[in-house]
Motif scaffolding. Structure first.
Motif, PDB file in Angstrom:
ATOM      1  N   VAL A  72      -6.241 -22.069   6.140  1.00  0.00           N
ATOM      2  CA  VAL A  72      -7.512 -21.473   5.750  1.00  0.00           C
ATOM      3  C   VAL A  72      -7.212 -20.473   4.635  1.00  0.00           C
ATOM      4  O   VAL A  72      -6.324 -19.622   4.785  1.00  0.00           O
ATOM      5  N   LEU A  73      -7.933 -20.581   3.525  1.00  0.00           N
ATOM      6  CA  LEU A  73      -7.796 -19.597   2.451  1.00  0.00           C
ATOM      7  C   LEU A  73      -8.580 -18.350   2.834  1.00  0.00           C
ATOM      8  O   LEU A  73      -9.720 -18.440   3.297  1.00  0.00           O
ATOM      9  N   LEU A  74      -7.973 -17.181   2.637  1.00  0.00           N
ATOM     10  CA  LEU A  74      -8.587 -15.927   3.039  1.00  0.00           C
ATOM     11  C   LEU A  74      -9.122 -15.122   1.863  1.00  0.00           C
ATOM     12  O   LEU A  74      -9.611 -14.015   2.045  1.00  0.00           O
ATOM     13  N   ASP A  75      -9.036 -15.677   0.674  1.00  0.00           N
ATOM     14  CA  ASP A  75      -9.472 -14.988  -0.538  1.00  0.00           C
ATOM     15  C   ASP A  75     -10.957 -14.646  -0.441  1.00  0.00           C
ATOM     16  O   ASP A  75     -11.798 -15.511  -0.198  1.00  0.00           O
ATOM     17  N   GLY A  76     -11.283 -13.376  -0.599  1.00  0.00           N
ATOM     18  CA  GLY A  76     -12.676 -12.943  -0.584  1.00  0.00           C
ATOM     19  C   GLY A  76     -13.235 -12.662   0.799  1.00  0.00           C
ATOM     20  O   GLY A  76     -14.403 -12.313   0.928  1.00  0.00           O
ATOM     21  N   LEU A  77     -12.431 -12.808   1.840  1.00  0.00           N
ATOM     22  CA  LEU A  77     -12.910 -12.564   3.194  1.00  0.00           C
ATOM     23  C   LEU A  77     -12.620 -11.124   3.621  1.00  0.00           C
ATOM     24  O   LEU A  77     -11.642 -10.520   3.177  1.00  0.00           O
ATOM     25  N   THR A  78     -13.447 -10.605   4.506  1.00  0.00           N
ATOM     26  CA  THR A  78     -13.222  -9.285   5.088  1.00  0.00           C
ATOM     27  C   THR A  78     -12.274  -9.412   6.275  1.00  0.00           C
ATOM     28  O   THR A  78     -11.982 -10.516   6.731  1.00  0.00           O
ATOM     29  N   GLU A  79     -11.849  -8.266   6.797  1.00  0.00           N
ATOM     30  CA  GLU A  79     -10.980  -8.287   7.975  1.00  0.00           C
ATOM     31  C   GLU A  79     -11.662  -8.982   9.151  1.00  0.00           C
ATOM     32  O   GLU A  79     -11.038  -9.760   9.868  1.00  0.00           O
TER      33      GLU A  79
END
Length: 99
Positions: A72-79
């Motif tokens: 899963v790409l986490l770019d741009g996601l919050t904690e």
């Protein structure tokens, strides 16, 4: 949060990949800093790997039985969203076991 207790039953390994300094990786770094200890306390035998590489986009990998992996790409996601993605990967592992 009950899924965190059973994480080692559905996932064989978790890997976080992120850049040590990029702003895009900041939420992933913070998630690991805040949650690593709790996840390991609940799942002491679960390998949780932290991989840092300059310039890499933040990613979360889960390895399941039979070498199956999901990313899963986490770019741009919050904690909080990163926590949700980890929960989703745990549910994928549960569904793979029931097949």
């Amino acid at each position: 949060m009950a899924w965190r207790t059973n994480l080692s039953r559905s996932v064989k390994e978790i890997r976080f990949l992120f850049c040590q300094s990029s702003p895009a990786s900041a939420p992933a770094r913070e998630f690991v800093n805040k949650n690593y200890g709790h996840i390991k306390a609940l799942n002491p035998s679960l390998p949780v790997l932290i991989r840092e590489c300059s310039g890499v986009k933040p990613q979360l990998w889960a390895r399941y039985d039979m070498g199956v992996e999901r990313c899963v790409l986490l770019d741009g996601l919050t904690e909080a969203q990163i926590g949700g993605k980890l929960e989703e990967l745990a549910k994928v592992g549960e569904s793979l076991k029931s097949k």
